[in-house]
Structure formats: structure tokens, C-alpha cells
Scaffold this motif. Structure first.
Motif: not given
Length: 505
Positions: A201-220
Motif C-alpha cells: 500500500a505505501p508504494r501503490l496507493r499513491p500510484m493509484a491516485y496517479a492513475i485516477a488523476n489521468g483517467f479519461v472516460a468518453d473523451p470525445g
């Protein structure tokens, strides 16, 4: 033509905005700093562009660890260190773009960590090689509700709304932790679930936030434009951050008219020679001094141990700027090659490339590398084997599916093989380069609002074909293509398939 010289000695994965941050940063600067602090493990939250309590706490923690005197003020030294550390972390993680065309989702993932992939019934899935870390995309509010329910029965760590459209839930169950993210899209609720060992968790939880911050749904979709501030274009971007080239280099122009550079066993001199006289020009008794802005013809001379080896000049090289490099392009001979480029005039044209290669009998062979648009992003040792490749955009895409400025061209990678240049773009050894290009292309298209245009989609699909994401990219086209106002003879997908087939994509 816009001439841009980019140092190639090294690059740092970082935000372009981060490099511009100052003591009084803009919202975009702060978003870039928040993104970097996620990667240093100091910040877990959204990129909202505000210096709120959580951001200041993260910044102060970083500054304390780095012995910075900032104490919450953003100093230039902090920005530089953040770029260095977050860039190294992104590079190590293999941070790159992934496409889930079936669910019409684009997200950034640590591809060095999530090396396995599966096309699940609900869309694409990604996992570590041992299966202990797994990410899946969901497109139903039921999936999010299930995560909330699971968090209630286990240990609920976080359950909060990031803003009006996005929320996260983090829970723990036995020896595992899961991170759920959801966002409101035009077609409904979409998000992802990342599961990993609790010990990670200490390593991967920040990375999960990074994934969330770059997540784009229905981009068009129109809703994406409303949330563009939450998904800045610099997510995952990289910039060149070097001051030296890993090879000998020199240039001449209308003012600096001669340069000499040294190779391991020879010296190359490049001098600005007189342009050829017009056909009807009268002979001059004495040589006049060149005008300040007058074009010239480069003259290349190579010496070894004071001995003149050869000299060459070509009227076709007529230019206002020319450069020369001594660089290893082919280890099949005893000496590195000499590269000469000259830049012609014109809005979008052109760079002329000529290579000179030493032969076993002591002679030098001239290899014409052709002409191409813009300034070359070459040479680069892409796979670390000591031999440099020549990297440029595939000019066939420029204006093929839109105007020049509307076109997004994939990379073309060539390598010298004997006395000819060979296109090696499809070689699996260069997949990471194409992944980086896919991310650059996405960032630019997102920022320009061009995601549904044919000019963007053509280059996007072509690059995705190189990264192994071709099927997902074609599904992305089906979901996001915006037909041009002017009618075409055939559907875009048909025209693009014919075009790509003819270009060996």
C-alpha cells in the motif's frame, strides 16, 4: 518551418508546466507540482490546482526530507528536484498511455509493473506478472456500489468525493487493499478497481491516485471538456532535459560560417561556401563579401592526421543554416558516420539529410537520407546498443487526413544498414519509444480538443499499432470519430485501413 534544436543526451519524464513553476505559481503550475508530489509519495489527492492544506502538507514534507528552506513556499530548487525525482519514478514505472476502446476509456498505467493483459468481458484488464496486482475497468454504477459495500464489511480507509463528478473508495480485506475510482461520463459511470497486497500500500496507493488523476472516460463527449481541468494535458508527458549531445556536433549559419568537430580518428570541417551564381550572372573580377542574410552552400571537408581525405559540396544544400554530427550509425565499419543536414526555406519544409560513411578501402560513401518536414528529432540510441537510430515523424501523415496543423504523425525510425537507411519502426525493440509518442500525441490532442478529428485519429491508431494497442485504438475510433463537414468518398475507417496497409502499419 519551425526550427527546434532539442538536446538528446538524456530525458526526464516530467511535466512541462512543472519546469515553469515560480514563487507565485499558476493553477496549472500547482497541478504539475501536485502530480510530482504524488510520485514522490507525499501527496494523495486530486490535481485541483489549489494550494490547499493537503497540498501544503505534502510540499512541506517533501521540503523537510530534501532539507529545503522553502517551508511551504515553492522555490525553483524544489521544482527542479521534484522534476528529477518524479520523472525518475515515472520512467521506472513505465508510465504510459493505455486505451480501452471497448469502454471508451483512456488511462495512464505503470506498464513496467502491470505487464500482463487480458481482454475481460467488461473491457481490458491489466495485472502484474505474478497476478498479485490487478486493475480492471468498469462501466456500471453497480461495480462502484459493490466496492462501497465491500469497504463497509472490511476496513474502510477512504470514501470521499474528489469533486462533483469523481469519487474514490479505498478498503482493505484480509491481506489485500483495493482502490476504486469512478467518474461521471456521458454514457454513465465509469472507473477502475486496483487490487494489491496490503503490504504494498505505501508504494501503490499513491500510484493509484496517479492513475485516477489521468483517467479519461468518453473523451470525445462534451462532458469531457467540462472536466478538462481535472485531467491536465501534461499527465505522463516527458520533456528533454539535457545540455549536451552524446556525440560531436557543430553548426553554421549566415553569421557563424565555419565549424570544426573531431571524431575518434578524423576531423570534419563545415564551411559556408558561396551560393551558385544565377545562369545569366556576369562574372565578377573579385569575390564580394556575402550579404548578412544571403544563403550559402555548405562545404564539408574531412581530414585525418593532417591528411585531406575528401571534400564535398552540393548546390542542393543551399541554406541559411546547416549542422554536422559525428555519430555511430553502423558498427559494420571502422569509423563513425558524418551526418550533414541543411534547412531550406518554406513554411513547412524541409530538412535535407546526407550521411557519409567510411569504407574499408579508405574511401567515403555518400548516402542520401532524403528530405522531410521540420527539424529532426535525431539521432538517438533508442535501445542502448551503442548504435544510433534516426527518428523523425512519418511525413506521409501530414495533410493526409486533415490540414497540416490538424495532423498528428507517428514516429518513423530508421537505421543505417551498410549503405542504405532501413525503416525499423515496427521492430519490437522500439515499442517504448512508440508508447512515449502515443502519450505525447494524446496530450496534444486533448489540449487541442482534437480527439475526434480524423487528423488525430489517423496518427493515434498508427502509433497504437506499433505499441500493440491497435485493436483498442480501432474501437476508440468507432466511439469517438467526428465526421468532417465535407462529405468523403468512403468512410474514415476504410480510408485509414487502406492508408495504413500501404505504409506497413
Amino acid at each position: 518551418m519551425h526550427r527546434i534544436l532539442i538536446p538528446l543526451a538524456a530525458f526526464v519524464l516530467a511535466s512541462p508546466a512543472l519546469a515553469l513553476a515560480q514563487d507565485k505559481p499558476t493553477a496549472e503550475n500547482i497541478m504539475a507540482i501536485q502530480d510530482a508530489l504524488v510520485w514522490t509519495g507525499d501527496y494523495q489527492g486530486p490535481l485541483d490546482g489549489g494550494l490547499g492544506a493537503s497540498t501544503l502538507t505534502a510540499l512541506k514534507a517533501f521540503q523537510a526530507r530534501e532539507n529545503s528552506p522553502g517551508k511551504g513556499r515553492i522555490l525553483s530548487a524544489d521544482v527542479k528536484k521534484l522534476a528529477e525525482l518524479s520523472g525518475a519514478a515515472k520512467k521506472e514505472a513505465g508510465w504510459s498511455l493505455a486505451i480501452d476502446g471497448k469502454n471508451n476509456v483512456v488511462l495512464w498505467l505503470p506498464r513496467a509493473l502491470l505487464t500482463a493483459e487480458s481482454d475481460a468481458s467488461g473491457g481490458r484488464g491489466f495485472a502484474s506478472g505474478d497476478g498479485k496486482i490487478a486493475l480492471s475497468v468498469f462501466t456500471s454504477p453497480d461495480a462502484l456500489n459493490a466496492l462501497h459495500a465491500k469497504a463497509k464489511t472490511g476496513e474502510r480507509i477512504v470514501d470521499e468525493a474528489l469533486d462533483k463528478q469523481r469519487s474514490i473508495v479505498i478498503g482493505a480485506e484480509r491481506d489485500k487493499e483495493f482502490f476504486g475510482f469512478a467518474t461521471l461520463a456521458k454514457s454513465g459511470t465509469k472507473g477502475f478497481r486496483l487490487a494489491y497486497p496490503a503490504s504494498e500500500a505505501p508504494r501503490l496507493r499513491p500510484m493509484a491516485y496517479a492513475i485516477a488523476n489521468g483517467f479519461v472516460a468518453d473523451p470525445g463527449a462534451p462532458i469531457a471538456k467540462k472536466t478538462v481541468r481535472n485531467v491536465p494535458s501534461f499527465i505522463g508527458a516527458f520533456r528533454f532535459d539535457a545540455t549536451e549531445r552524446p556525440y560531436a556536433y557543430g553548426s553554421i549559419d549566415v553569421e557563424e560560417r565555419t565549424v570544426t568537430i573531431a571524431g575518434p580518428d578524423f576531423v570534419a570541417n563545415l564551411t559556408a561556401g558561396d551560393p551558385p551564381p544565377p545562369p545569366d550572372a556576369k562574372p565578377q573580377k573579385r569575390k564580394r563579401r556575402p550579404e548578412r542574410d544571403e544563403p550559402f552552400v555548405p562545404q564539408l571537408t574531412i581530414y585525418s592526421e593532417g591528411k585531406h581525405l575528401f571534400e564535398v559540396s552540393d548546390p542542393a544544400w543551399l541554406t541559411h543554416f546547416s549542422d554536422i554530427r559525428i555519430v555511430e550509425l553502423d558498427k559494420g565499419n571502422a569509423s563513425p558516420e558524418v551526418m550533414l543536414t541543411s534547412f531550406t526555406d518554406g513554411a513547412h519544409c524541409c530538412t535535407l539529410l546526407t550521411i557519409f560513411s567510411a569504407q574499408s578501402d579508405g574511401s567515403w560513401t555518400r548516402i542520401d537520407g532524403g528530405s522531410f518536414d521540420g527539424s529532426p528529432d535525431f539521432p538517438q540510441d533508442l535501445n542502448g546498443d551503442g548504435v544510433f537510430e534516426l527518428v523523425n515523424t512519418d511525413n506521409a501523415f501530414l495533410t493526409a487526413f486533415g490540414c497540416y496543423e490538424c495532423s498528428y504523425a507517428p514516429d518513423e525510425i530508421r537505421r543505417l544498414d551498410g549503405n542504405r537507411l532501413v525503416d525499423v519502426s515496427a521492430d519490437a525493440a522500439f515499442q517504448n519509444r512508440h508508447r512515449a509518442k502515443l502519450g505525447e500525441m494524446w496530450n496534444r490532442g486533448w489540449e487541442d480538443g482534437a480527439i475526434g478529428s480524423e487528423g488525430f485519429l489517423a496518427g493515434f491508431v498508427a502509433t497504437a499499432q506499433r505499441t500493440g494497442d491497435g485493436d483498442a485504438a480501432w474501437a476508440f475510433v468507432d466511439a469517438n470519430h467526428v465526421p468532417p463537414k465535407k462529405a468523403t468518398e468512403a468512410p474514415f475507417a476504410e480510408r485509414l485501413k487502406v492508408f495504413l496497409s500501404g505504409r506497413n502499419y
